[in-house]
Design a protein around this motif. Sequence first.
Motif, PDB file in Angstrom:
ATOM      1  N   ARG A 162       3.707   0.802   0.456  1.00 59.13           N
ATOM      2  CA  ARG A 162       2.644  -0.051  -0.082  1.00 59.13           C
ATOM      3  C   ARG A 162       2.762  -1.381   0.643  1.00 59.13           C
ATOM      4  O   ARG A 162       3.850  -1.948   0.739  1.00 59.13           O
ATOM      5  CB  ARG A 162       2.795  -0.260  -1.588  1.00 59.13           C
ATOM      6  CG  ARG A 162       1.657  -1.097  -2.184  1.00 59.13           C
ATOM      7  CD  ARG A 162       1.401  -0.674  -3.608  1.00 59.13           C
ATOM      8  NE  ARG A 162       0.378  -1.444  -4.271  1.00 59.13           N
ATOM      9  CZ  ARG A 162      -0.924  -1.168  -4.242  1.00 59.13           C
ATOM     10  NH1 ARG A 162      -1.363  -0.126  -3.532  1.00 59.13           N
ATOM     11  NH2 ARG A 162      -1.790  -1.897  -4.901  1.00 59.13           N
ATOM     12  N   ALA A 163       1.671  -1.855   1.182  1.00 59.56           N
ATOM     13  CA  ALA A 163       1.655  -3.118   1.919  1.00 59.56           C
ATOM     14  C   ALA A 163       0.909  -4.148   1.081  1.00 59.56           C
ATOM     15  O   ALA A 163      -0.256  -3.946   0.723  1.00 59.56           O
ATOM     16  CB  ALA A 163       0.978  -2.941   3.271  1.00 59.56           C
ATOM     17  N   ILE A 164       1.586  -5.225   0.753  1.00 64.17           N
ATOM     18  CA  ILE A 164       1.013  -6.289  -0.064  1.00 64.17           C
ATOM     19  C   ILE A 164       0.902  -7.543   0.808  1.00 64.17           C
ATOM     20  O   ILE A 164       1.910  -8.042   1.305  1.00 64.17           O
ATOM     21  CB  ILE A 164       1.891  -6.580  -1.293  1.00 64.17           C
ATOM     22  CG1 ILE A 164       2.039  -5.328  -2.156  1.00 64.17           C
ATOM     23  CG2 ILE A 164       1.334  -7.752  -2.101  1.00 64.17           C
ATOM     24  CD1 ILE A 164       3.073  -5.440  -3.273  1.00 64.17           C
ATOM     25  N   ALA A 165      -0.330  -8.023   1.014  1.00 67.52           N
ATOM     26  CA  ALA A 165      -0.547  -9.245   1.788  1.00 67.52           C
ATOM     27  C   ALA A 165      -0.303 -10.427   0.863  1.00 67.52           C
ATOM     28  O   ALA A 165      -1.047 -10.651  -0.079  1.00 67.52           O
ATOM     29  CB  ALA A 165      -1.962  -9.277   2.347  1.00 67.52           C
ATOM     30  N   ASN A 207      -3.456 -11.454  -1.027  1.00 66.45           N
ATOM     31  CA  ASN A 207      -3.631 -11.009  -2.414  1.00 66.45           C
ATOM     32  C   ASN A 207      -4.313  -9.651  -2.523  1.00 66.45           C
ATOM     33  O   ASN A 207      -4.907  -9.341  -3.547  1.00 66.45           O
ATOM     34  CB  ASN A 207      -4.368 -12.055  -3.263  1.00 66.45           C
ATOM     35  CG  ASN A 207      -3.599 -13.348  -3.334  1.00 66.45           C
ATOM     36  OD1 ASN A 207      -2.373 -13.352  -3.344  1.00 66.45           O
ATOM     37  ND2 ASN A 207      -4.311 -14.454  -3.354  1.00 66.45           N
ATOM     38  N   HIS A 208      -4.213  -8.874  -1.468  1.00 65.73           N
ATOM     39  CA  HIS A 208      -4.697  -7.502  -1.487  1.00 65.73           C
ATOM     40  C   HIS A 208      -3.526  -6.577  -1.147  1.00 65.73           C
ATOM     41  O   HIS A 208      -2.569  -6.985  -0.494  1.00 65.73           O
ATOM     42  CB  HIS A 208      -5.837  -7.299  -0.489  1.00 65.73           C
ATOM     43  CG  HIS A 208      -7.126  -7.873  -0.970  1.00 65.73           C
ATOM     44  ND1 HIS A 208      -7.369  -9.237  -0.990  1.00 65.73           N
ATOM     45  CD2 HIS A 208      -8.230  -7.285  -1.473  1.00 65.73           C
ATOM     46  CE1 HIS A 208      -8.571  -9.442  -1.482  1.00 65.73           C
ATOM     47  NE2 HIS A 208      -9.124  -8.281  -1.782  1.00 65.73           N
ATOM     48  N   ALA A 209      -3.625  -5.334  -1.599  1.00 66.77           N
ATOM     49  CA  ALA A 209      -2.568  -4.354  -1.359  1.00 66.77           C
ATOM     50  C   ALA A 209      -3.196  -3.006  -1.039  1.00 66.77           C
ATOM     51  O   ALA A 209      -4.278  -2.681  -1.538  1.00 66.77           O
ATOM     52  CB  ALA A 209      -1.664  -4.246  -2.589  1.00 66.77           C
ATOM     53  N   VAL A 210      -2.498  -2.234  -0.197  1.00 73.22           N
ATOM     54  CA  VAL A 210      -2.974  -0.906   0.167  1.00 73.22           C
ATOM     55  C   VAL A 210      -1.794   0.053   0.235  1.00 73.22           C
ATOM     56  O   VAL A 210      -0.647  -0.360   0.415  1.00 73.22           O
ATOM     57  CB  VAL A 210      -3.713  -0.890   1.526  1.00 73.22           C
ATOM     58  CG1 VAL A 210      -4.951  -1.764   1.495  1.00 73.22           C
ATOM     59  CG2 VAL A 210      -2.796  -1.306   2.659  1.00 73.22           C
ATOM     60  N   GLY A 211      -2.115   1.338   0.104  1.00 74.63           N
ATOM     61  CA  GLY A 211      -1.121   2.386   0.296  1.00 74.63           C
ATOM     62  C   GLY A 211      -0.248   2.623  -0.922  1.00 74.63           C
ATOM     63  O   GLY A 211      -0.318   1.913  -1.918  1.00 74.63           O
TER      64      GLY A 211
END
Length: 182
Positions: free
Chosen positions: A60-63, A52-56
């Motif tokens: 974009r990478a969404i866990a 439930n975290h995302a970066v970039g």
Amino acid sequence: MVDDPWRVAAQNVTVARISTPALHLLRLRGFDDAVLGALDRCLSTELPRVPNHAVGTDPRAIAIAPGEWMLVGSVVPSAALLAAASGARVAHVADLGEGRVVYAVAGPRARDLVAKGCTIDLHPRVFGPSRAAQSALAQVFVVIDQPSEEAVFHIYADASYVQHLDLWFADAVLEFQTQDTD
């Protein structure tokens, strides 16, 4: 999915179907920090380690679950991802792009509109640009992402639900036709 100019708007909120970017699902089982480091280098961004975290931004990478990420944007060849993940017991990459539709919900009331259709807490203290979640929206399983500080949410859904979601969004914005932001 073909570019589609579908759009609906009301006071302080707009919903538009946007071009579906490259979407990939990366699943790993039996991996360690070395595998994650190799994938980080391959993607030029650090995969979020917590669901439930995302970066970039691109990619974009969404866990979305432990050992599972949705990659949005720049296409990294599946072969390169699999090579980087070679130390994992199981590594799988799936192209999701053509099977998904993406909605952008924008404006000062965007958070209110999205919250109207799902049960997760979207308050800015809990759900901001580094957060994403899988949830039901209008009884459809989706991934909700806030890609920046702006009041914009990206909703990723299975393309087979496009008509249902179009109708739901069109109905949901009616509440905002005459409301002000007070």
